[in-house]
Write a protein that holds these residues in place. Structure first.
Motif, PDB file in Angstrom:
ATOM      1  N   ARG A 151      -2.549  12.287 -11.197  1.00  0.00           N
ATOM      2  CA  ARG A 151      -3.294  11.029 -11.260  1.00  0.00           C
ATOM      3  C   ARG A 151      -2.711  10.090 -12.309  1.00  0.00           C
ATOM      4  N   GLN A 152      -2.283  10.625 -13.442  1.00  0.00           N
ATOM      5  CA  GLN A 152      -1.678   9.790 -14.482  1.00  0.00           C
ATOM      6  C   GLN A 152      -0.351   9.199 -14.003  1.00  0.00           C
ATOM      7  N   VAL A 153       0.432   9.982 -13.277  1.00  0.00           N
ATOM      8  CA  VAL A 153       1.687   9.455 -12.736  1.00  0.00           C
ATOM      9  C   VAL A 153       1.396   8.314 -11.774  1.00  0.00           C
ATOM     10  N   ILE A 154       0.424   8.504 -10.892  1.00  0.00           N
ATOM     11  CA  ILE A 154       0.057   7.447  -9.946  1.00  0.00           C
ATOM     12  C   ILE A 154      -0.382   6.200 -10.686  1.00  0.00           C
TER      13      ILE A 154
ATOM     14  N   PRO B  26       0.829  -1.212   0.000  1.00  0.00           N
ATOM     15  CA  PRO B  26       0.000   0.000   0.000  1.00  0.00           C
ATOM     16  C   PRO B  26       0.862   1.259   0.000  1.00  0.00           C
ATOM     17  N   VAL B  27       0.432   2.254  -0.771  1.00  0.00           N
ATOM     18  CA  VAL B  27       1.175   3.509  -0.888  1.00  0.00           C
ATOM     19  C   VAL B  27       0.195   4.682  -0.826  1.00  0.00           C
ATOM     20  N   VAL B  28       0.512   5.655   0.009  1.00  0.00           N
ATOM     21  CA  VAL B  28      -0.180   6.941  -0.039  1.00  0.00           C
ATOM     22  C   VAL B  28       0.650   7.845  -0.943  1.00  0.00           C
ATOM     23  N   TYR B  29       0.065   8.256  -2.051  1.00  0.00           N
ATOM     24  CA  TYR B  29       0.771   9.094  -3.032  1.00  0.00           C
ATOM     25  C   TYR B  29       0.485  10.569  -2.789  1.00  0.00           C
ATOM     26  N   GLY B  30       1.472  11.403  -3.105  1.00  0.00           N
ATOM     27  CA  GLY B  30       1.280  12.837  -3.132  1.00  0.00           C
ATOM     28  C   GLY B  30       1.158  13.488  -1.770  1.00  0.00           C
ATOM     29  N   GLY B  31       0.931  14.803  -1.806  1.00  0.00           N
ATOM     30  CA  GLY B  31       0.802  15.563  -0.576  1.00  0.00           C
ATOM     31  C   GLY B  31       2.057  15.468   0.272  1.00  0.00           C
ATOM     32  N   GLU B  32       1.892  15.416   1.578  1.00  0.00           N
ATOM     33  CA  GLU B  32       3.050  15.328   2.477  1.00  0.00           C
ATOM     34  C   GLU B  32       3.747  13.978   2.373  1.00  0.00           C
TER      35      GLU B  32
ATOM     36  N   GLY C  43       4.176  12.310  -0.632  1.00  0.00           N
ATOM     37  CA  GLY C  43       4.892  12.242  -1.905  1.00  0.00           C
ATOM     38  C   GLY C  43       5.144  13.639  -2.435  1.00  0.00           C
ATOM     39  N   ILE C  44       6.135  14.302  -1.857  1.00  0.00           N
ATOM     40  CA  ILE C  44       6.298  15.742  -2.093  1.00  0.00           C
ATOM     41  C   ILE C  44       6.803  16.081  -3.498  1.00  0.00           C
ATOM     42  N   ASP C  45       7.244  15.085  -4.259  1.00  0.00           N
ATOM     43  CA  ASP C  45       7.723  15.362  -5.616  1.00  0.00           C
ATOM     44  C   ASP C  45       6.728  14.941  -6.693  1.00  0.00           C
ATOM     45  N   LEU C  46       5.578  14.441  -6.301  1.00  0.00           N
ATOM     46  CA  LEU C  46       4.626  13.916  -7.283  1.00  0.00           C
ATOM     47  C   LEU C  46       4.234  14.973  -8.309  1.00  0.00           C
ATOM     48  N   GLU C  47       3.877  16.145  -7.855  1.00  0.00           N
ATOM     49  CA  GLU C  47       3.417  17.175  -8.785  1.00  0.00           C
ATOM     50  C   GLU C  47       4.542  17.645  -9.702  1.00  0.00           C
ATOM     51  N   ASP C  48       5.747  17.762  -9.175  1.00  0.00           N
ATOM     52  CA  ASP C  48       6.879  18.181 -10.017  1.00  0.00           C
ATOM     53  C   ASP C  48       7.182  17.142 -11.086  1.00  0.00           C
ATOM     54  N   VAL C  49       7.134  15.871 -10.714  1.00  0.00           N
ATOM     55  CA  VAL C  49       7.379  14.810 -11.697  1.00  0.00           C
ATOM     56  C   VAL C  49       6.290  14.838 -12.764  1.00  0.00           C
TER      57      VAL C  49
END
Length: 239
Positions: A116-119, A93-99, A101-107
């Motif tokens: 959402r597409q990256v996830i 299980p993984v919680v993506y983004g926010g605190e 996954g702090i690099d999700l939006e930059d990636v």
């Protein structure tokens, strides 16, 4: 590489190299040789450490020597077939983004994608655990969607949280303990891939497979408490 290359690593270790790329067949040969040595246990063998493309063999120089062990390993590796089967498959299980996954939006922005597409692309792959290294329980993975390949950060962070789910270049990884890193953090898992009080201490092993399950941040506290209490949290979906 038709014939594995044997390289000296000091006076009590050598490396058997099967290739120069991240490739499941090359890694399968590394693991097959590792299996063969564990079964045969030649005189003087102390420890073996599999990597992406090579096997480090540590030995007692009072019980054997480089030339004898190199000859044995060369003969053992000739015509060696990759390990026939993969190990266990884990759903993590993984919680993506926010605190988490702090690099999700930059990636996502770098690749012209939505978060959402990256996830979806990251969680849609089946990853192979190529090796455990760098830190106890740190799992290097192959199988990242090529559209997500991202050069490492130019400024590494002094520390990232334990359980960070990260990418760097064409590689992905499941982090273990808090550590410095130049990789990009997409999310975090409550799974303890390394727990020294647990037997075995390492959850993942070379040759295992991993799939990621996106979960809502509202579940983090519950899952983290379960893991803290000794629960595995990850689901073994294939022995």
């Amino acid at each position: 590489m038709q014939t594995p290359r044997i390289l000296a690593c000091g006076d009590s270790a050598l490396s058997v190299e099967f290739g120069e790329t991240i490739d499941p067949d090359i890694n399968g040969k590394v693991l097959a040789l590792d299996d063969a040595l564990r079964m045969r246990s030649p005189a003087g063998l102390l420890e073996t450490v599999p990597t992406y493309r090579s096997l480090l063999v540590q030995f007692d120089p009072t019980l054997t020597d480089y030339d004898a062990l190199a000859a044995l390993l060369t003969a053992e590796a000739q015509g060696l077939a990759p390990r026939a089967s993969t190990g266990r498959r884990w759903r993590i299980p993984v919680v993506y983004g926010g605190e988490y996954g702090i690099d999700l939006e930059d990636v996502a922005e770098r690749h012209g994608l939505t978060p959402r597409q990256v996830i979806d692309r990251h969680a849609g792959a089946v990853y192979r655990v190529y090796m455990i290294g760098f830190l106890p329980g740190f799992a290097y993975l192959g199988g990242l969607d090529p559209t997500l390949a991202t050069p490492r950060r130019t400024q590494p962070r002094a520390k990232i949280p334990s359980g960070s789910i990260i990418i760097g270049g064409a590689q992905a990884a499941v982090g273990s303990i808090e550590c410095p890193s130049g990789w990009h953090i997409l999310g975090r898992t409550p799974v303890r891939s390394y727990a020294p009080e647990r037997d075995p201490a390492f959850l993942l092993g070379a040759g295992d497979e991993v799939v990621f399950e996106p979960v809502d941040a509202s579940r983090w506290d519950m899952l983290d408490r379960e893991a803290q209490a000794g629960g595995v949290v990850a689901e073994e979906i294939r022995p």
